[in-house]
Design a protein around this motif. Structure first.
Motif, PDB file in Angstrom:
ATOM      1  N   ALA A   1       0.856  -1.194   0.000  1.00  0.00           N
ATOM      2  CA  ALA A   1       0.000   0.000   0.000  1.00  0.00           C
ATOM      3  C   ALA A   1       0.886   1.236   0.000  1.00  0.00           C
ATOM      4  CB  ALA A   1      -0.930   0.004   1.207  1.00  0.00           C
ATOM      5  N   TYR A   2       0.331   2.344  -0.445  1.00  0.00           N
ATOM      6  CA  TYR A   2       1.080   3.588  -0.549  1.00  0.00           C
ATOM      7  C   TYR A   2       1.376   4.155   0.837  1.00  0.00           C
ATOM      8  CZ  TYR A   2       2.407   8.196  -2.309  1.00  0.00           C
ATOM      9  OH  TYR A   2       3.092   9.360  -2.602  1.00  0.00           O
ATOM     10  N   ASP A   3       2.618   4.545   1.058  1.00  0.00           N
ATOM     11  CA  ASP A   3       3.054   5.000   2.376  1.00  0.00           C
ATOM     12  C   ASP A   3       2.894   6.513   2.527  1.00  0.00           C
ATOM     13  OD1 ASP A   3       4.159   5.308   4.834  1.00  0.00           O
ATOM     14  OD2 ASP A   3       6.155   4.556   4.322  1.00  0.00           O
ATOM     15  N   SER A   4       1.690   6.932   2.898  1.00  0.00           N
ATOM     16  CA  SER A   4       1.414   8.356   3.090  1.00  0.00           C
ATOM     17  C   SER A   4       0.120   8.509   3.864  1.00  0.00           C
ATOM     18  CB  SER A   4       1.277   9.059   1.742  1.00  0.00           C
ATOM     19  OG  SER A   4       0.768  10.380   1.917  1.00  0.00           O
ATOM     20  N   PRO A   5       0.010   9.551   4.707  1.00  0.00           N
ATOM     21  CA  PRO A   5      -1.259   9.792   5.403  1.00  0.00           C
ATOM     22  C   PRO A   5      -2.446   9.895   4.452  1.00  0.00           C
ATOM     23  CG  PRO A   5       0.467  11.186   6.315  1.00  0.00           C
ATOM     24  CD  PRO A   5       1.057  10.517   5.107  1.00  0.00           C
ATOM     25  N   ILE A   6      -2.207  10.350   3.224  1.00  0.00           N
ATOM     26  CA  ILE A   6      -3.309  10.529   2.273  1.00  0.00           C
ATOM     27  C   ILE A   6      -3.927   9.194   1.882  1.00  0.00           C
ATOM     28  CG2 ILE A   6      -2.134  10.481   0.015  1.00  0.00           C
ATOM     29  CD1 ILE A   6      -4.498  13.296   1.211  1.00  0.00           C
ATOM     30  N   TYR A   7      -3.220   8.079   2.158  1.00  0.00           N
ATOM     31  CA  TYR A   7      -3.754   6.737   1.864  1.00  0.00           C
ATOM     32  C   TYR A   7      -4.980   6.420   2.726  1.00  0.00           C
ATOM     33  CZ  TYR A   7      -4.003   1.697   1.084  1.00  0.00           C
ATOM     34  OH  TYR A   7      -4.451   0.426   0.774  1.00  0.00           O
ATOM     35  N   ILE A   8      -5.169   7.163   3.810  1.00  0.00           N
ATOM     36  CA  ILE A   8      -6.382   6.987   4.618  1.00  0.00           C
ATOM     37  C   ILE A   8      -7.621   7.164   3.745  1.00  0.00           C
ATOM     38  CG2 ILE A   8      -7.747   7.968   6.532  1.00  0.00           C
ATOM     39  CD1 ILE A   8      -5.023   8.629   7.898  1.00  0.00           C
ATOM     40  N   ALA A   9      -7.507   8.010   2.722  1.00  0.00           N
ATOM     41  CA  ALA A   9      -8.635   8.233   1.808  1.00  0.00           C
ATOM     42  C   ALA A   9      -8.999   6.973   1.030  1.00  0.00           C
ATOM     43  CB  ALA A   9      -8.321   9.376   0.838  1.00  0.00           C
ATOM     44  N   ASP A  10      -8.015   6.103   0.761  1.00  0.00           N
ATOM     45  CA  ASP A  10      -8.302   4.855   0.043  1.00  0.00           C
ATOM     46  C   ASP A  10      -9.216   3.965   0.879  1.00  0.00           C
ATOM     47  OD1 ASP A  10      -5.907   4.249  -2.401  1.00  0.00           O
ATOM     48  OD2 ASP A  10      -5.843   6.038  -1.153  1.00  0.00           O
ATOM     49  N   ALA A  11      -8.932   3.910   2.189  1.00  0.00           N
ATOM     50  CA  ALA A  11      -9.795   3.140   3.081  1.00  0.00           C
ATOM     51  C   ALA A  11     -11.181   3.785   3.177  1.00  0.00           C
ATOM     52  CB  ALA A  11      -9.157   3.052   4.466  1.00  0.00           C
ATOM     53  N   ALA A  12     -11.203   5.115   3.243  1.00  0.00           N
ATOM     54  CA  ALA A  12     -12.479   5.832   3.329  1.00  0.00           C
ATOM     55  C   ALA A  12     -13.330   5.621   2.084  1.00  0.00           C
ATOM     56  CB  ALA A  12     -12.223   7.323   3.556  1.00  0.00           C
ATOM     57  N   LEU A  13     -12.679   5.595   0.919  1.00  0.00           N
ATOM     58  CA  LEU A  13     -13.402   5.366  -0.337  1.00  0.00           C
ATOM     59  C   LEU A  13     -14.024   3.967  -0.354  1.00  0.00           C
ATOM     60  CD1 LEU A  13     -14.211   6.146  -3.234  1.00  0.00           C
ATOM     61  CD2 LEU A  13     -11.971   5.338  -3.988  1.00  0.00           C
TER      62      LEU A  13
ATOM     63  N   GLY B   1     -14.121   2.502  -7.621  1.00  0.00           N
ATOM     64  CA  GLY B   1     -13.422   3.713  -8.022  1.00  0.00           C
ATOM     65  C   GLY B   1     -12.067   3.748  -7.348  1.00  0.00           C
ATOM     66  N   ALA B   2     -11.409   4.903  -7.356  1.00  0.00           N
ATOM     67  CA  ALA B   2     -10.064   5.002  -6.794  1.00  0.00           C
ATOM     68  C   ALA B   2      -9.754   6.433  -6.399  1.00  0.00           C
ATOM     69  CB  ALA B   2      -9.033   4.512  -7.817  1.00  0.00           C
ATOM     70  N   THR B   3      -8.754   6.583  -5.554  1.00  0.00           N
ATOM     71  CA  THR B   3      -8.197   7.913  -5.336  1.00  0.00           C
ATOM     72  C   THR B   3      -7.263   8.199  -6.517  1.00  0.00           C
ATOM     73  OG1 THR B   3      -6.347   7.034  -4.038  1.00  0.00           O
ATOM     74  CG2 THR B   3      -8.330   7.717  -2.828  1.00  0.00           C
ATOM     75  N   GLY B   4      -6.780   9.405  -6.606  1.00  0.00           N
ATOM     76  CA  GLY B   4      -5.897   9.752  -7.720  1.00  0.00           C
ATOM     77  C   GLY B   4      -5.231  11.075  -7.460  1.00  0.00           C
ATOM     78  N   TRP B   5      -4.512  11.556  -8.460  1.00  0.00           N
ATOM     79  CA  TRP B   5      -3.775  12.796  -8.279  1.00  0.00           C
ATOM     80  C   TRP B   5      -3.810  13.635  -9.543  1.00  0.00           C
ATOM     81  CZ3 TRP B   5      -0.025  12.410 -11.958  1.00  0.00           C
ATOM     82  CH2 TRP B   5       0.394  11.113 -12.303  1.00  0.00           C
TER      83      TRP B   5
END
Length: 401
Positions: free
Chosen positions: A199-211, A294-298
């Motif tokens: 998994a991606y190592d960043s606090p923003i990865y919390i959004a992946d779990a939330a999604l 769906g997914a998170t993205g940038w």
């Protein structure tokens, strides 16, 4: 993937990427509450373009400001310098936190900010609203990237969109069967792939779990994975702590993810299209999917400093980097979808925009671009307080243990 991408991959090896951001149009007034309940500072936007000042000081991600030094064939800086007289001085930043710190010094004119940095810069008064009328190439930017929560406030653009991509699910086709279609495979506590999930190592990865919870636990009433109240946030953190038990390693350096999948140490987890392309080029049997949830993205934003000493050169640079030719060059070199719709006709690989879904808005409609979490919920709720980025950062350390 081209050898040029392989070279930039090496340049990106310090865990560099935490991306997202972009632009819209409007007035210079700011409102709303940011980190710590701050209102957006009132900063005037540029009214008209003057002569270049001879220099522009840039903060960027590796691979975004290439002048032929890395590869003689990769250069969208030299022509700009000759045309405008603006000498480009580029500082490569390794993280979004570093970008924010550098922009606070007032020594830099323009930055390629990520979505987990852009609102911090806006509410901190570190960047100015952008007058998009002064950017002749702005009209050709995909509409799907303008006036978004991570790059504008109250309809006012705070930057010029650069490029975009989704955080995809990559898997080894020889190991993971059947082919996954849902993020459930990375959150399954009884996973047969335990110890080989990444998994991606960043606090923003919390959004992946939330999604994932947004789609699978409707009772939590999550409407936006970057707007989490106490209950929603705790559910996401609990899911990530559960996932931690099956994670083999977290990645931030994408050369290491390529090697992990090639060696079979990782067989399943989050990735970017460019990583999948490079892994395939290394003959590893991998595929990617945009899961059913769906997914998170940038998406990136070029933003101009509120204290810019060279504002005219900053605007000239922003307009240049989103021009069809330069934007095509960056997108192909880095491995992303360009923001300028005319860039698709300028890439060396005629299939580049197809590979990266550049013109497929239905694809990107499924993507929640990284956005800085604020105490004032970015989903518009006013009856609760949401967890801000500082809380996400603190929670991420507890997730990893």
């Amino acid at each position: 993937m081209h050898s040029s991408s392989r070279m930039v991959m090496a340049a990106l090896a310090a865990g560099v990427l935490t991306l997202a951001g972009c632009g819209g149009g409007g007035d210079s007034e700011g409102s709303g509450s940011g980190p710590g309940g701050m209102a957006v500072p009132k900063i005037d936007k540029m009214a008209s373009l003057g002569a270049g000042e001879g220099t522009v000081n840039v903060v960027s991600w590796a691979g975004y400001v290439e002048d032929g030094t890395t590869d003689k064939a990769v250069d969208w800086v030299t022509g700009f310098e000759k045309e405008t007289g603006c000498q480009v001085n580029n500082k490569v930043a390794g993280t979004s936190d570093e970008m924010v710190a550098l922009m606070k010094t007032g020594e830099y004119d323009v930055v390629s900010a990520s979505g987990d940095a852009s609102l911090r810069l806006i509410y901190g008064g570190d960047v100015a609203p952008v007058n998009t009328d002064l950017l002749t190439n702005y009209k050709d930017v995909f509409e799907g990237l303008k006036n978004k929560t991570w790059n504008s406030v109250d309809g006012q653009a705070y930057g010029a969109p650069h490029g975009r991509g989704a955080n995809l699910l990559m898997y080894r086709t020889d190991v993971v069967k059947p082919a996954p279609t849902s993020w459930s495979v990375v959150f399954d506590p009884a996973s047969p792939y335990k110890g080989k999930i990444t998994a991606y190592d960043s606090p923003i990865y919390i959004a992946d779990a939330a999604l994932y919870l947004m789609k699978t636990k409707p009772e939590l009433n999550i409407k936006n994975p970057y707007a989490l109240d106490d209950t929603q946030f705790q559910a996401a953190v609990d899911l990530l702590k559960q996932q931690n038990e099956v994670i083999g390693e977290y990645w931030s350096d994408y050369t290491k993810e390529v090697q992990a999948f090639k060696a079979g140490n990782s067989v399943l987890g989050t990735t970017w299209q460019v990583i999948a392309n490079l892994t395939k080029a290394d003959k590893a049997p991998v595929e990617v999917v945009l899961p059913s949830e769906g997914a998170t993205g940038w998406s990136d934003t070029w933003m101009v400093s509120a204290k810019a000493k060279h504002p005219n050169c900053a605007y000239l640079w922003m307009n240049h980097i989103i021009s069809p030719e330069a934007n095509a060059g960056v997108a192909e070199w880095f491995g992303e979808a360009p923001s300028n719709k005319l860039s698709c006709g300028k890439t060396k690989d005629p299939q580049h925009c197809t590979t990266f879904h550049a013109e497929d808005e239905a694809y990107f409609d499924q993507v929640w671009y990284w956005t800085t979490p604020l105490a004032q919920c970015v989903d518009g709720r006013t009856d609760v307080t949401c967890k801000d980025y500082a809380a996400w950062t603190q929670a991420w350390t507890t997730v990893k243990g």
